[in-house]
Write a protein that holds these residues in place. Structure first.
Motif, PDB file in Angstrom:
ATOM      1  N   ARG A 173       0.822  -1.216   0.000  1.00 21.82           N
ATOM      2  CA  ARG A 173       0.000   0.000   0.000  1.00 21.82           C
ATOM      3  C   ARG A 173       0.855   1.264   0.000  1.00 21.82           C
ATOM      4  O   ARG A 173       0.430   2.296  -0.511  1.00 21.82           O
ATOM      5  CB  ARG A 173      -0.921   0.012   1.221  1.00 21.82           C
ATOM      6  CG  ARG A 173      -1.937  -1.115   1.250  1.00 21.82           C
ATOM      7  CD  ARG A 173      -2.798  -1.031   2.494  1.00 21.82           C
ATOM      8  NE  ARG A 173      -3.525   0.220   2.576  1.00 21.82           N
ATOM      9  CZ  ARG A 173      -4.733   0.423   2.052  1.00 21.82           C
ATOM     10  NH1 ARG A 173      -5.330  -0.565   1.403  1.00 21.82           N
ATOM     11  NH2 ARG A 173      -5.335   1.581   2.184  1.00 21.82           N
ATOM     12  N   THR A 174       2.050   1.188   0.578  1.00 24.28           N
ATOM     13  CA  THR A 174       2.922   2.358   0.669  1.00 24.28           C
ATOM     14  C   THR A 174       4.337   1.938   0.310  1.00 24.28           C
ATOM     15  O   THR A 174       4.623   0.757   0.089  1.00 24.28           O
ATOM     16  CB  THR A 174       2.894   2.960   2.086  1.00 24.28           C
ATOM     17  OG1 THR A 174       3.311   1.948   3.027  1.00 24.28           O
ATOM     18  CG2 THR A 174       1.486   3.437   2.452  1.00 24.28           C
ATOM     19  N   GLY A 175       5.228   2.927   0.271  1.00 22.26           N
ATOM     20  CA  GLY A 175       6.637   2.654   0.036  1.00 22.26           C
ATOM     21  C   GLY A 175       6.999   2.456  -1.416  1.00 22.26           C
ATOM     22  O   GLY A 175       8.049   1.873  -1.710  1.00 22.26           O
ATOM     23  N   HIS A 176       6.200   2.941  -2.345  1.00 25.58           N
ATOM     24  CA  HIS A 176       6.498   2.768  -3.768  1.00 25.58           C
ATOM     25  C   HIS A 176       7.553   3.789  -4.207  1.00 25.58           C
ATOM     26  O   HIS A 176       7.470   4.971  -3.859  1.00 25.58           O
ATOM     27  CB  HIS A 176       5.229   2.965  -4.604  1.00 25.58           C
ATOM     28  CG  HIS A 176       4.118   2.029  -4.224  1.00 25.58           C
ATOM     29  ND1 HIS A 176       4.149   0.685  -4.488  1.00 25.58           N
ATOM     30  CD2 HIS A 176       2.938   2.255  -3.583  1.00 25.58           C
ATOM     31  CE1 HIS A 176       3.036   0.118  -4.045  1.00 25.58           C
ATOM     32  NE2 HIS A 176       2.284   1.055  -3.493  1.00 25.58           N
ATOM     33  N   THR A 177       8.526   3.337  -4.943  1.00 26.55           N
ATOM     34  CA  THR A 177       9.563   4.224  -5.479  1.00 26.55           C
ATOM     35  C   THR A 177       9.528   4.317  -6.999  1.00 26.55           C
ATOM     36  O   THR A 177       9.964   5.313  -7.557  1.00 26.55           O
ATOM     37  CB  THR A 177      10.949   3.744  -5.038  1.00 26.55           C
ATOM     38  OG1 THR A 177      11.143   2.388  -5.464  1.00 26.55           O
ATOM     39  CG2 THR A 177      11.080   3.817  -3.521  1.00 26.55           C
ATOM     40  N   VAL A 178       9.026   3.290  -7.671  1.00 27.15           N
ATOM     41  CA  VAL A 178       8.885   3.299  -9.125  1.00 27.15           C
ATOM     42  C   VAL A 178       7.410   3.092  -9.450  1.00 27.15           C
ATOM     43  O   VAL A 178       6.787   2.146  -8.960  1.00 27.15           O
ATOM     44  CB  VAL A 178       9.735   2.204  -9.797  1.00 27.15           C
ATOM     45  CG1 VAL A 178       9.569   2.241 -11.310  1.00 27.15           C
ATOM     46  CG2 VAL A 178      11.207   2.369  -9.428  1.00 27.15           C
ATOM     47  N   ALA A 179       6.842   3.991 -10.234  1.00 28.75           N
ATOM     48  CA  ALA A 179       5.419   3.945 -10.564  1.00 28.75           C
ATOM     49  C   ALA A 179       5.240   4.096 -12.062  1.00 28.75           C
ATOM     50  O   ALA A 179       6.082   4.685 -12.759  1.00 28.75           O
ATOM     51  CB  ALA A 179       4.644   5.036  -9.822  1.00 28.75           C
ATOM     52  N   LEU A 180       4.133   3.575 -12.547  1.00 28.69           N
ATOM     53  CA  LEU A 180       3.753   3.701 -13.954  1.00 28.69           C
ATOM     54  C   LEU A 180       2.465   4.491 -14.023  1.00 28.69           C
ATOM     55  O   LEU A 180       1.459   4.111 -13.415  1.00 28.69           O
ATOM     56  CB  LEU A 180       3.566   2.328 -14.605  1.00 28.69           C
ATOM     57  CG  LEU A 180       3.218   2.361 -16.103  1.00 28.69           C
ATOM     58  CD1 LEU A 180       4.470   2.651 -16.921  1.00 28.69           C
ATOM     59  CD2 LEU A 180       2.593   1.034 -16.550  1.00 28.69           C
TER      60      LEU A 180
END
Length: 507
Positions: A254-261
């Motif tokens: 749910r959290t802690g994303h560093t690379v997103a599309l």
């Protein structure tokens, strides 16, 4: 050994028996009182109802009997109760929606003001997050009833008749005395064993025999997946099996994303995606130039089928008016042929939309996996209402299968451990993605003074862009062959600044 046609015939006999009992259950309990009792989750004595619909209907005493003289076992009746219970449970949401719209009926059904929108959303359960198009569609349905009968309906069950029953066998509600499934000797092969009737009206249990059906699994089913009993559907002389399976997948974060599309919608370019990386200091860098999913050929075929369907429906309506329900009329046979052709074209459109949705969703998930992204952000355009762009473009926008694409995207992303987040579309095309300055939407990059919706120009590029003719910056070529007509605000700022860029389709 049974041929495929004989197998399809016997499955069809069993499906007809189940469908007849389902239709009887729905016709008996298609009312607000029974639907509320089933949706409440408690029986008449206050005890909690089981989650399985077949067991819940048995607890309530709702059952159906096969035709007189026909003998079926309890598993066939259980499949009928399960299918009817699922339909009745899904009706509760539509009933609450219709009741809320009737309670907050506007003065002008064609156009609600702000206060009337607030009132209807407050009257509908979960109405604050409900797309406006759903409320408008229900309003049009009630308006059609009012125009036909001259009065307002009491509830949903006056507006809608008993739904049609699908011919299928829900084997998941059965035990080993009716159906079993196990993996066969070869890889990708399973063996389904089930009891089927040997005649359309079985008179005794001797008219039911075991049939072994070998099934070849598609490559999308993992070799270590746990298989479950399928749902069988007769279809054009064959049998289709919807085979559910279970296998472990990575857990989405749910959290802690560093690379997103980020995925954006378009008209001719259905999807545009780009990956970004979030650094510890708050900087966001784009990873590559992104990609586009273009399905111009499929969309063109989709629009051709839509125009054909509209033509056939208009012609069928004309025949219906001329025949006035007389089956002996000379045009009655032609109307029947047109009805069959309309059903065929509608099936082709549904199949094409389904294939397009799976292809677009697979492309988006593959882009995320290739970029190493752990989350996909996509705009929530469920309430998009196309207007103000011409009849052709408005119709094309309304026919896009955005909801199906997002649903399939969630399904495929879950297998890869990628989260899918829908973002409100409000103001997503208003600000520059680099400097957050309000954009100027124009018709073309070389026509910056002509209002439009296809291209967006950042005004800050005029302050920082080099002038045409400066040293090292010759005037760019004009698309129409004239070098002097290109304005400064269509040039790219040095150092990766802002520039004119094509935008997706917006309401």
């Amino acid at each position: 050994m049974l041929s495929s046609s004989v197998l399809a015939e016997r499955v069809g006999w069993c499906a007809d028996l189940v469908a007849g009992m389902v239709a009887e259950l729905l016709a008996t309990h298609w009312n607000a009182t029974d639907v509320d009792v089933l949706a409440s989750g408690e029986d008449y004595g206050g005890r909690r109802l089981p989650s399985n619909a077949c067991v819940a209907l048995r607890r309530l005493g709702w059952t159906a009997e096969p035709p007189e003289g026909v003998r079926v076992n309890d598993r066939i009746v259980r499949m009928a109760r399960e299918q009817a219970g699922r339909v009745l449970r899904s009706t509760e949401w539509r009933a609450d929606l219709t009741a809320g719209v009737l309670k907050a009926w506007p003065a002008d059904p064609a156009k609600r003001d702000a206060q009337e929108w607030d009132a209807v959303r407050a009257a509908v359960p979960g109405g604050q997050h409900l797309p406006s198009s759903v409320i408008k569609a229900r309003t049009r349905q009630i308006t059609a009833f009012l125009r036909k009968h001259g009065r307002m309906p009491a509830d949903l069950f006056e507006v809608e008749s008993v739904p049609r029953v699908a011919r299928m066998l829900l084997l998941s509600t059965c035990d080993r005395q009716q159906a079993t499934i196990e993996r066969a000797d070869g890889p990708g092969r399973v063996l389904l064993r089930l009891q089927l009737p040997t005649r359309p009206d079985p008179q005794s249990y001797r008219d039911w025999t075991w049939v072994a059906c070998p099934i070849t699994l598609p490559p999308t089913v993992p070799a270590d997946a746990a298989l479950h009993l399928p749902t069988l559907r007769p279809h054009q002389g064959s049998v289709r099996a919807d085979l559910p399976h279970t296998h472990p997948v990575p857990k989405t974060a749910r959290t802690g994303h560093t690379v997103a599309l980020g995925v954006d919608w378009g008209l001719n370019t259905l999807l545009t995606a780009g990956a970004v990386r979030l650094h510890d200091d708050g900087r966001i860098n784009a990873l590559g130039a992104g990609g586009m999913f273009r399905a111009a050929g499929v969309l063109a075929k989709q629009h051709r089928l839509r125009r054909l369907s509209e033509f056939l429906r208009a012609k069928a309506d004309q025949y219906r008016r001329l025949t006035a329900g007389d089956e002996q009329h000379a045009l009655a046979a032609k109307h029947t042929v047109l009805s069959d052709e309309i059903a065929y074209v509608s099936a082709r459109r549904s199949s094409l939309n389904g294939a397009l949705a799976w292809a677009a969703a697979r492309w988006a998930v593959d882009q995320a996996v290739a970029a190493g992204a752990s989350v996909i952000y996509v705009e929530d355009l469920r309430s998009l209402e196309a207007r103000g762009m011409g009849r052709t473009i408005n119709t094309r926008l309304s026919q896009q299968v955005r909801g199906q694409i997002v649903d399939r995207m969630r399904h495929l992303a879950a297998e890869a451990g990628v989260a899918v987040v829908t973002v409100p579309a409000r103001n997503t095309s208003r600000h520059c993605p680099r400097c957050l300055t309000p954009l100027r939407h124009r018709k073309a990059p070389d026509r910056p003074t002509t209002p439009g919706w296809k291209w967006a120009i950042c005004p800050t590029s005029r302050q920082h862009a080099p002038r045409p003719g400066d040293a090292g910056h010759p005037p760019p070529p004009d698309p129409r062959g004239r070098r002097e007509s290109v304005r400064r605000d269509t040039l790219t700022r040095t150092g990766g600044g802002c520039a004119a860029q094509p935008t997706g389709t917006r309401a």
